[in-house]
Design a protein around this motif. Structure first.
Motif, short mmCIF file in Angstrom:
data_model
loop_
_atom_site.label_atom_id
_atom_site.label_comp_id
_atom_site.label_asym_id
_atom_site.label_seq_id
_atom_site.Cartn_x
_atom_site.Cartn_y
_atom_site.Cartn_z
N LEU A 31 0.81 -1.22 0.00
CA LEU A 31 0.00 0.00 0.00
C LEU A 31 0.84 1.27 0.00
CD1 LEU A 31 -2.87 -1.01 2.45
CD2 LEU A 31 -2.78 -1.21 -0.03
N LYS A 32 2.03 1.22 0.58
CA LYS A 32 2.92 2.38 0.55
C LYS A 32 4.35 1.93 0.79
CE LYS A 32 2.24 3.64 5.43
NZ LYS A 32 1.79 4.71 6.36
N GLU A 33 5.30 2.84 0.59
CA GLU A 33 6.71 2.49 0.75
C GLU A 33 7.04 2.09 2.19
OE1 GLU A 33 11.01 4.76 0.52
OE2 GLU A 33 9.55 5.16 -1.10
N CYS A 34 7.93 1.12 2.32
CA CYS A 34 8.44 0.73 3.64
C CYS A 34 9.95 0.65 3.57
CB CYS A 34 7.84 -0.60 4.09
SG CYS A 34 8.10 -1.98 2.97
N ASN A 35 10.61 0.78 4.71
CA ASN A 35 12.07 0.87 4.74
C ASN A 35 12.65 0.03 5.87
OD1 ASN A 35 12.68 3.36 2.80
ND2 ASN A 35 10.85 3.83 3.98
N GLY A 36 13.89 -0.37 5.69
CA GLY A 36 14.58 -1.14 6.73
C GLY A 36 16.08 -1.09 6.51
N GLU A 37 16.83 -1.40 7.54
CA GLU A 37 18.29 -1.40 7.43
C GLU A 37 18.87 -2.47 8.33
OE1 GLU A 37 22.10 1.54 8.42
OE2 GLU A 37 20.12 2.43 8.01
N ILE A 38 19.91 -3.16 7.83
CA ILE A 38 20.65 -4.12 8.64
C ILE A 38 22.15 -3.86 8.48
CG2 ILE A 38 18.85 -5.89 8.45
CD1 ILE A 38 20.68 -7.35 6.45
N GLU A 39 22.94 -4.42 9.35
CA GLU A 39 24.39 -4.29 9.27
C GLU A 39 25.03 -5.67 9.35
OE1 GLU A 39 27.89 -2.44 12.05
OE2 GLU A 39 26.24 -1.06 11.51
N GLU A 40 25.97 -5.93 8.45
CA GLU A 40 26.71 -7.20 8.44
C GLU A 40 28.20 -6.88 8.35
OE1 GLU A 40 25.78 -10.32 8.71
OE2 GLU A 40 23.61 -9.97 8.80
N LYS A 41 28.94 -7.22 9.40
CA LYS A 41 30.39 -7.00 9.43
C LYS A 41 30.74 -5.57 8.99
CE LYS A 41 31.54 -11.86 8.76
NZ LYS A 41 32.24 -12.88 7.94
N LYS A 42 30.03 -4.63 9.59
CA LYS A 42 30.22 -3.19 9.39
C LYS A 42 29.77 -2.67 8.02
CE LYS A 42 33.94 -2.79 12.77
NZ LYS A 42 35.31 -2.30 13.05
N SER A 43 29.24 -3.54 7.15
CA SER A 43 28.61 -3.07 5.91
C SER A 43 27.16 -2.75 6.22
CB SER A 43 28.68 -4.14 4.82
OG SER A 43 29.92 -4.15 4.17
N ARG A 44 26.68 -1.59 5.74
CA ARG A 44 25.28 -1.19 5.92
C ARG A 44 24.48 -1.56 4.68
NH1 ARG A 44 24.96 4.88 6.59
NH2 ARG A 44 22.76 4.44 7.05
N PHE A 45 23.31 -2.12 4.90
CA PHE A 45 22.41 -2.48 3.82
C PHE A 45 21.08 -1.76 4.07
CE2 PHE A 45 25.52 -5.80 4.02
CZ PHE A 45 25.77 -6.14 2.71
N ILE A 46 20.81 -0.74 3.27
CA ILE A 46 19.64 0.12 3.45
C ILE A 46 18.62 -0.24 2.37
CG2 ILE A 46 18.80 2.49 3.57
CD1 ILE A 46 21.82 3.27 4.01
N CYS A 47 17.42 -0.62 2.78
CA CYS A 47 16.42 -1.09 1.82
C CYS A 47 15.18 -0.20 1.80
CB CYS A 47 16.00 -2.52 2.15
SG CYS A 47 14.75 -3.18 1.02
N ALA A 48 14.67 0.03 0.60
CA ALA A 48 13.38 0.68 0.41
C ALA A 48 12.56 -0.20 -0.54
CB ALA A 48 13.55 2.07 -0.19
N VAL A 49 11.31 -0.43 -0.18
CA VAL A 49 10.40 -1.22 -1.02
C VAL A 49 9.18 -0.35 -1.30
CG1 VAL A 49 9.19 -3.41 -1.31
CG2 VAL A 49 11.17 -3.29 0.22
N ARG A 50 8.80 -0.27 -2.57
CA ARG A 50 7.76 0.67 -2.96
C ARG A 50 6.82 0.07 -4.00
NH1 ARG A 50 9.64 6.37 -5.49
NH2 ARG A 50 10.36 6.65 -3.33
N PRO A 51 5.53 0.46 -3.98
CA PRO A 51 4.61 0.05 -5.05
C PRO A 51 5.02 0.72 -6.37
CG PRO A 51 3.38 0.87 -3.14
CD PRO A 51 4.82 1.24 -2.94
N VAL A 52 5.02 -0.02 -7.46
CA VAL A 52 5.27 0.54 -8.80
C VAL A 52 4.29 -0.11 -9.77
CG1 VAL A 52 7.71 1.07 -8.41
CG2 VAL A 52 7.07 -1.19 -9.26
#
Length: 217
Positions: free
Chosen positions: A17-38
Motif C-alpha cells: 500500500l505504501k513504501e516501507c524501509n529497513g536497514e541491517i548491518e553485516e560486518k560493518k557493511s550497511r544495507f539500506i532497503c526501500a520497497v515501494r509500489p510501482v
C-alpha cells in the motif's frame, strides 16, 4: 472470469500500500532497503535511479521488481556484486511474499570486510525482509461497481444489509437515494438478489463498471 486482451483476470492479488524501509548491518557493511509500489518498468527504473542519486557515494545499489497480477514480469540487478548474490535473492523475497507491482532497492555501504557469496545473499535478502516487517499490505480484488436506487423507505433496510455483509458504500441523497458500492465479482449476483428481496423488487440496480479495488489485509 473476465478477460483483458485475451488474458483471464485474476480474482485477487497482493500489493504493497505504501513504501516501507529497513536497514541491517553485516560486518560493518550497511544495507539500506526501500520497497515501494510501482506500476510499470519506467516507474521502477525511476525509483532505482532516484535511490542511486540519493546514495551517490554508496558501494552498490542493487534492485529487484515484480510487475503484473500474475507476477509475470520480473527484473533484478546485482550492480557489480558477484552474480546471483544480490538482485536475485531480493527478487525471491518479493516473489515469496506473493507481492505484485512492487520494487525493492538495497543500497550497500561497504564496511571493509568481504562477506562471501553466502553472506551477501543473506544480507541482501535480509535487508528486504527487514523493510517488509513494517509493510502495509492489501489485496487488489476484481469487482463490480454498482449503483442502487431506492426510495427513502428502503434506505434503512439497505444500510442494514450492507452493514451485515461489511460492504462499504457511498450515499447520494435527493428525491430518491442512490448507493454506490463495489463488491468482489463473485459476490455481485448474490448481493443483487438480496437487494431485490430486501426491497421487494423496488430497488433499481445498475452495474457501472468492472474494476480492481483495494482491500486492506
Amino acid at each position: 472470469m473476465e478477460k483483458e486482451n485475451g488474458i483471464k483476470k485474476v480474482p485477487e492479488y497482493r500489493v504493497l500500500l505504501k513504501e516501507c524501509n529497513g536497514e541491517i548491518e553485516e560486518k560493518k557493511s550497511r544495507f539500506i532497503c526501500a520497497v515501494r509500489p510501482v506500476h510499470s518498468e519506467k516507474e521502477a527504473a525511476e525509483f532505482i535511479e532516484a535511490t542511486k542519486k540519493r546514495y551517490w557515494d554508496a558501494s552498490h545499489t542493487c534492485s529487484a521488481f515484480v510487475l503484473g497480477s500474475r507476477q509475470e514480469v520480473t527484473r533484478c540487478s546485482d550492480d557489480g556484486e558477484p552474480g546471483g548474490t544480490a538482485g536475485r535473492p531480493m527478487l525471491e523475497v518479493l516473489l515469496g511474499e506473493g507481492l505484485c507491482d512492487v520494487a525493492a532497492v538495497v543500497t550497500r555501504y561497504f564496511g571493509g570486510t568481504l562477506l562471501g557469496t553466502g553472506g551477501l545473499v543473506r544480507a541482501y535478502s535480509g535487508a528486504v525482509k527487514e523493510a517488509l516487517k513494517s509493510a502495509e499490505r492489501g489485496m487488489m480484488r476484481f469487482g463490480v461497481k454498482l449503483r442502487i436506487g431506492t426510495d427513502y423507505n428502503g434506505v434503512g433496510k439497505l444500510q442494514h444489509l450492507f452493514g451485515k455483509s461489511g460492504t462499504a458504500f457511498e450515499a447520494e441523497y435527493g428525491e430518491a437515494v442512490r448507493f454506490v458500492l463495489t463488491v468482489p465479482a463473485g459476490e455481485a449476483d448474490v448481493l443483487k438478489k438480496e437487494i431485490t428481496e430486501t426491497t421487494n423488487g423496488k430497488a433499481v440496480i445498475e452495474e457501472l463498471e468492472k474494476i480492481y479495488f483495494i482491500d486492506k489485509e
